[in-house]
Write a protein that holds these residues in place. Structure first.
Motif, PDB file in Angstrom:
ATOM      1  N   ASN A 147       0.819  -1.200   0.000  1.00 21.26           N
ATOM      2  CA  ASN A 147       0.000   0.000   0.000  1.00 21.26           C
ATOM      3  C   ASN A 147       0.859   1.258   0.000  1.00 21.26           C
ATOM      4  N   TYR A 171      -4.288  -4.390  -4.707  1.00 22.01           N
ATOM      5  CA  TYR A 171      -3.526  -3.179  -5.005  1.00 22.01           C
ATOM      6  C   TYR A 171      -3.267  -3.011  -6.502  1.00 22.01           C
ATOM      7  N   PRO A 222      -2.152  -1.945   8.475  1.00 21.06           N
ATOM      8  CA  PRO A 222      -3.096  -2.132   7.373  1.00 21.06           C
ATOM      9  C   PRO A 222      -3.065  -1.024   6.332  1.00 21.06           C
ATOM     10  N   GLU A 223      -2.573   0.148   6.727  1.00 21.07           N
ATOM     11  CA  GLU A 223      -2.504   1.262   5.782  1.00 21.07           C
ATOM     12  C   GLU A 223      -1.222   1.237   4.950  1.00 21.07           C
ATOM     13  N   ALA A 226       0.205  -5.216   2.766  1.00 18.93           N
ATOM     14  CA  ALA A 226      -0.881  -6.098   2.338  1.00 18.93           C
ATOM     15  C   ALA A 226      -1.264  -7.076   3.432  1.00 18.93           C
ATOM     16  N   LYS A 229      -3.659  -5.393   5.853  1.00 19.54           N
ATOM     17  CA  LYS A 229      -4.993  -5.202   5.281  1.00 19.54           C
ATOM     18  C   LYS A 229      -5.763  -6.515   5.247  1.00 19.54           C
ATOM     19  N   THR A 230      -5.078  -7.594   4.874  1.00 18.96           N
ATOM     20  CA  THR A 230      -5.741  -8.895   4.780  1.00 18.96           C
ATOM     21  C   THR A 230      -6.203  -9.376   6.154  1.00 18.96           C
ATOM     22  N   ARG A 232      -6.835  -7.580   8.833  1.00 16.80           N
ATOM     23  CA  ARG A 232      -7.955  -6.739   9.291  1.00 16.80           C
ATOM     24  C   ARG A 232      -9.253  -7.135   8.589  1.00 16.80           C
ATOM     25  N   LYS A 233      -9.192  -7.334   7.292  1.00 18.67           N
ATOM     26  CA  LYS A 233     -10.392  -7.680   6.525  1.00 18.67           C
ATOM     27  C   LYS A 233     -11.032  -8.971   7.031  1.00 18.67           C
ATOM     28  N   TRP A 246     -10.796  -8.250  15.053  1.00 21.23           N
ATOM     29  CA  TRP A 246      -9.767  -7.285  14.664  1.00 21.23           C
ATOM     30  C   TRP A 246      -9.601  -6.211  15.740  1.00 21.23           C
TER      31      TRP A 246
END
Length: 603
Positions: A147, A171, A222-223, A226, A229-230, A232-233, A246
């Motif tokens: 990211n 991304y 997460p910002e 990757a 982000k994964t 957290r999702k 999370w």
């Protein structure tokens, strides 16, 4: 009496600036390279000598701080203006030099700049080294979280980049959607796992264990990364006690652990004992730096569809063909994908490597006007050869049936775009990923100004000369038979064909029908509207009021093809070319398709 001094202004950019200055006789200084410049970035310096002459009186005024400002404002001395102007000139010159250096390395080799997710550094460096040695191309690799790299692209800091490799196709998809990238090619799959040190005294086997007070956990931001982000999702989907997993993990990490921008950093924290555990990719634990010290603990909560590593060709690529060639090398099953497998990822099937692949494309003749330029543009950009055979689909499928084991080495097509689904259905067991691209209307073509034929039933009138397609050789022939049967006149027309003095001719290709009308050989022909539109100065169109008078054109890929991913990129070029089909008279059936390719499945 007049005095003078001489000033040399030098501005340098590059990873080895201190060495450049020393070699050029410049003063030594504590100089740091600019951010994001790798060790292979060429160093460039530009210098300007400035000589200023002035009187002793002027010198006294210049050294008087109380009088300096008004003296300069008076305009009597413009030495600083000269200095500033000279420095500006140097900067402009430097920018020009750096832009030239973007295309070639110091050694004169071609150069590609690749922005790469930090967690994939090991396999990518090995692949790049092999490519450099084989093709004498310098590969400059720059690393950060997926990211973070995307954010850099979005603010145009990497305006000269060629390729972007992310640990999650989210991304690369986003880069395409925002106009930052063009083609994307899938590489490999990976899943999140918990990494702990071998011999750790902390019993961490479940997510509940990970959330216990006193357990120090490292997670990718997460910002930025990757992996963050994964995680957290996935954990946001699991609700418990009016919250979700999370938020619980985030609270524990904030209290006892750490968020970091790359997966390598959090894995390293586990290795050195700074934290008890980290959530990383399963491939991270398999990397040489960590495999002797870390073990992975799979969690059911994170055992979801694996992330897809992919690479995108950036719109800023100076030479897209060169960028695509390296991307194809990296994603070839017998080249780069073997390296990705060695380091713990699960590669996609991939294409067989070839410097200039040759793909065979069997294409129904009706499609030619829409796809010919698309194919030409595609093969130019990709640096590949698309050998296209346009013909009636009956002829094309007959050729296919004569090829042993559907071998592309023996001439079986990698790609088949039929004039109608009827002719794909005849060979459907040999193809995959079929998608209906367009459809085209069947109409009557008659000589301009003629009123002898105004509807289908006029074709059976005595003395009306008719041209139709041969049903066993071309799609339009099979479609014509279906339309005539629906209209209840097929047998009557066939009887007319056997009558002395009557003209009912059959052609092996749709492309041969309209010329017969133009030449005056027949009074009417059943044709595709796409074949009539370029000839409306000589031919009139009579629309047919019967159902099933539309041919549907599907695009499909041979199961035996060694270039499925290249074929999928060709499909995406077709799918993005609605104007080419509509201007040729087709009804285009596809919406916008810009997402990254997946491993197999529908196009």
């Amino acid at each position: 009496m007049r005095c003078h001094f001489q000033l040399q202004v030098c501005i340098c950019i590059g990873a080895n600036v201190s060495r450049v200055l020393q070699n050029s006789g410049g003063a030594k200084a504590n100089i740091e390279p600019l951010p994001h410049l790798s060790s292979k970035t060429p160093s460039v310096c530009a210098c300007l000598n400035i000589q200023i002459r002035y009187s002793k009186t002027m010198a006294r005024k210049l050294t008087s701080t109380s009088r300096l400002t008004p003296f300069l404002r008076s305009g009597r001395v413009n030495s600083l203006q000269i200095l500033v102007g000279g420095a500006a000139f140097v900067i402009v010159l430097l920018v020009i030099l750096m832009r030239q250096e973007q295309k070639e390395s110091v050694s004169g080799r071609r150069r590609l700049v690749v922005y790469c997710a930090a967690g994939l550094r090991v396999p990518v460096e090995e692949i790049a080294a092999a490519y450099e040695e084989r093709y004498d191309v310098a590969i400059e690799l720059q690393y950060a979280g997926s990211n973070t790299l995307l954010n850099q692209l979005q603010v145009n800091k990497y305006a000269e980049g060629d390729l972007y490799l992310a640990a999650d196709d989210f991304y690369t998809d986003k880069a395409v959607a925002e106009g930052l990238a063009a083609e994307t090619i899938p590489i490999a799959h990976q899943r999140p796992v918990v990494a702990i040190r071998k011999g750790s005294k902390k019993a961490i086997r479940t997510l509940t264990d990970l959330l216990q007070p006193g357990v120090a956990v490292a997670v990718g931001n997460p910002e930025q990364a990757a992996i963050g982000k994964t995680v957290r999702k996935q954990l946001e989907k699991i609700t418990v006690d009016n919250t979700n997993r999370w938020l619980q993990l985030e609270e524990r990490v904030t209290a006892d652990g750490v968020f970091k921008p790359t997966v390598n950093e959090i894995a390293n924290d586990v290795k050195i004992g700074a934290v008890d555990a980290a959530i990383v990719w399963d491939s991270t634990v398999a990397m040489p730096k960590y495999k002797e010290d870390l073990i992975s603990v799979p969690l059911p909560e994170l055992d979801v569809d694996p992330n897809l590593v992919s690479i995108a060709v950036l719109q800023s690529a100076a030479d897209p063909t060169a960028a695509l060639k390296f991307a194809r090398f990296m994603t070839a099953r017998d080249q780069g994908l073997q390296t990705f497998r060695k380091y713990g990822t699960r590669p996609v099937e991939g294409d067989v490597w070839s410097e200039r692949p040759e793909v065979s494309f069997f294409c129904g003749a009706v499609n030619r006007r829409a796809v010919e330029q698309i194919i030409e543009d595609f093969q130019t950009r990709e640096g590949v050869t698309i050998s296209t055979e346009y013909n009636g689909c009956g002829i094309l499928t007959t050729q296919m049936k004569a090829i042993d084991n559907q071998s592309t080495q023996l001439g079986f097509p990698d790609v088949y775009m039929a004039c109608d689904r009827y002719y794909l259905d005849n060979v459907k067991d040999w193809f995959q990923d079929d998608v209906d691209v367009s459809d085209v209307e069947l109409v009557l073509a008659v000589p301009g100004g003629s009123s002898d034929v105004t509807e289908l039933k006029d074709l059976v009138k005595p003395g009306i000369r008719v041209a139709i397609g041969q049903p066993d050789q071309c799609t339009i022939g099979a479609l014509t038979r279906r339309v005539l049967q629906n209209a209840g006149i097929h047998q009557e027309l066939m009887d007319k064909q056997q009558t002395d003095g009557e003209v009912v001719v059959e052609k092996m290709s749709s492309a041969l029908l309209v010329p017969d009308v133009i030449a005056g050989h027949v009074d009417a022909a059943l044709v595709y509207i796409t074949d009539v539109l370029p000839n409306t100065d000589d031919v009139d169109i009579v629309r047919i009021k019967v159902g099933d008078n539309v041919a549907v054109q599907p695009f499909s890929i041979a199961k035996t093809s060694d270039h499925k991913y290249l074929a999928r990129r060709l499909f995406r070029r077709v799918a993005a070319s609605s104007a080419a089909f509509e201007s040729a008279g087709f009804n285009f059936r596809l919406g916008t398709r810009t997402t990254a390719e997946t491993e197999g499945g529908a196009l």
